[in-house]
Design a protein around this motif. Structure first.
Motif, PDB file in Angstrom:
ATOM      1  N   SER A   2       0.852  -1.195   0.000  1.00 57.92           N
ATOM      2  CA  SER A   2       0.000   0.000   0.000  1.00 57.92           C
ATOM      3  C   SER A   2       0.876   1.230   0.000  1.00 57.92           C
ATOM      4  CB  SER A   2      -0.928   0.009   1.199  1.00 57.92           C
ATOM      5  OG  SER A   2      -0.210  -0.191   2.386  1.00 57.92           O
ATOM      6  N   SER A 149       0.247   0.308   9.466  1.00 62.35           N
ATOM      7  CA  SER A 149      -0.115  -0.852   8.663  1.00 62.35           C
ATOM      8  C   SER A 149       0.761  -2.036   9.030  1.00 62.35           C
ATOM      9  CB  SER A 149       0.062  -0.488   7.195  1.00 62.35           C
ATOM     10  OG  SER A 149      -0.442  -1.495   6.378  1.00 62.35           O
ATOM     11  N   SER A 151       1.483  -6.290   7.640  1.00 70.62           N
ATOM     12  CA  SER A 151       1.103  -7.448   6.809  1.00 70.62           C
ATOM     13  C   SER A 151       1.695  -8.713   7.388  1.00 70.62           C
ATOM     14  CB  SER A 151       1.601  -7.324   5.377  1.00 70.62           C
ATOM     15  OG  SER A 151       1.916  -6.050   5.054  1.00 70.62           O
ATOM     16  N   SER A 160      -3.491  -8.358   5.701  1.00 69.15           N
ATOM     17  CA  SER A 160      -2.985  -6.988   5.737  1.00 69.15           C
ATOM     18  C   SER A 160      -3.951  -6.167   6.572  1.00 69.15           C
ATOM     19  CB  SER A 160      -2.906  -6.451   4.309  1.00 69.15           C
ATOM     20  OG  SER A 160      -2.763  -5.062   4.320  1.00 69.15           O
ATOM     21  N   THR A 162      -4.702  -2.268   8.377  1.00 68.14           N
ATOM     22  CA  THR A 162      -4.312  -0.855   8.395  1.00 68.14           C
ATOM     23  C   THR A 162      -5.218  -0.112   9.355  1.00 68.14           C
ATOM     24  OG1 THR A 162      -3.901  -1.122   6.033  1.00 68.14           O
ATOM     25  CG2 THR A 162      -3.776   1.096   6.887  1.00 68.14           C
TER      26      THR A 162
END
Lengths: 169, 111
Positions: A2, A149, A151, A160, A162
């Motif tokens: 991202s 964030s 992952s 993932s 956020t």
């Protein structure tokens, strides 16, 4: 996966008025509002509508910055704890995304971060050799608003998560 | 994505706004690893500029996911701590023969 280019919001004329009832956990006077009820999954949590309106505080910036490192730590902990040895399963993964969202939101509430609204996004997917790209762009005030964030990947799935923190004036 | 919790904000217009944003970037293309980065950036930028033109006192978060169709599963969920009367979100799913695209907008009221 991202990317986060940030822009400042356009200048809008602001009138002085009593702020709307919002999800403030703690006020300067020290009152703590609890939500009337909390449900998992698809239900909305409402603040007590009969609570009195709060007078204008003329505060322009947050007292404490958004705790990025702590939240990053929470995300890592929760995701690894729940997904470490889990195989991808459509039904369970669907429930797991919702559970993770709720759990992260509950843990964030414990911090009583005043004047910050939060948006939590969780993606869980199967690893099947496919390509995937997740991006986001925000129109906000880069001085106070931010995101965290994390992952995660194991042999059969990826995740993932956020968390966006938006300052509420 | 079964429930939209919306305040006064986005409403019906946002759905079509996002849809056209996606269609203008991805329409007619097949999934390509080399281009996908450029596509997602273009989609979020286009959607954001369209939202700004509405000229409302909101901060926006736009997210876009593009996934290749291989039969794999993907689940997305969101949870928000905000003022339910003023803030809201909108999610649009789009697909073609080779890929899925999911775009979400979260609008948070300023003051």
């Amino acid at each position: 996966m991202s990317e986060q280019p940030k822009e400042k919001p356009p200048k809008a004329e602001k009138k002085v008025k009593l702020p709307a009832e919002g999800p403030r956990a703690k006020e300067k006077a020290g009152r703590i509002k609890d939500p009337a009820s909390t449900h998992v999954d698809e239900h909305v949590t409402h603040e007590d509508p009969t609570a009195s309106l709060i007078p204008n505080t003329y505060q322009l910036s947050p007292n404490k910055p958004f705790p990025i490192t702590t939240i990053s730590h929470i995300l890592k902990e929760e995701i690894t704890h729940r997904l470490r040895d889990v195989r991808y399963d459509p039904v369970r993964s669907r429930e797991m995304t919702l559970t993770l969202c709720e759990v992260i939101r509950t843990r964030m509430k414990e911090f009583m971060i005043s004047r910050y609204k939060t948006v939590i996004l969780v993606h869980i997917g199967q690893l099947n050799g496919q390509g995937l790209q997740i991006s986001s762009r925000c129109l906000w005030d880069p001085n106070f608003d931010t995101f965290v964030s994390h992952s995660f990947k194991n042999t059969s799935l990826f995740c993932s998560a956020t968390v966006y923190g938006i300052y509420f004036e | 994505m079964e429930e939209y919790q919306n305040g006064s904000e986005v409403g019906v217009g946002a759905d079509s706004l996002l849809w056209f944003g996606i269609e203008s970037v991805l329409g007619g293309d097949d999934y390509s690893q080399t281009h996908v980065n450029k596509w997602t950036a273009a989609i979020v930028e286009r959607c954001l500029t369209q939202l700004v033109k509405i000229n409302k006192p909101y901060k926006y978060i736009v997210t876009c996911s593009v996934m290749q169709k291989t039969g794999a599963g993907l689940h997305t969920a969101n949870s928000c701590y905000w003022d339910t009367s003023m803030d809201g979100s909108c999610t649009v799913r789009w697909e073609n023969r080779t890929m899925y695209c999911v775009v979400s907008v979260f609008a948070v009221c300023i003051a």
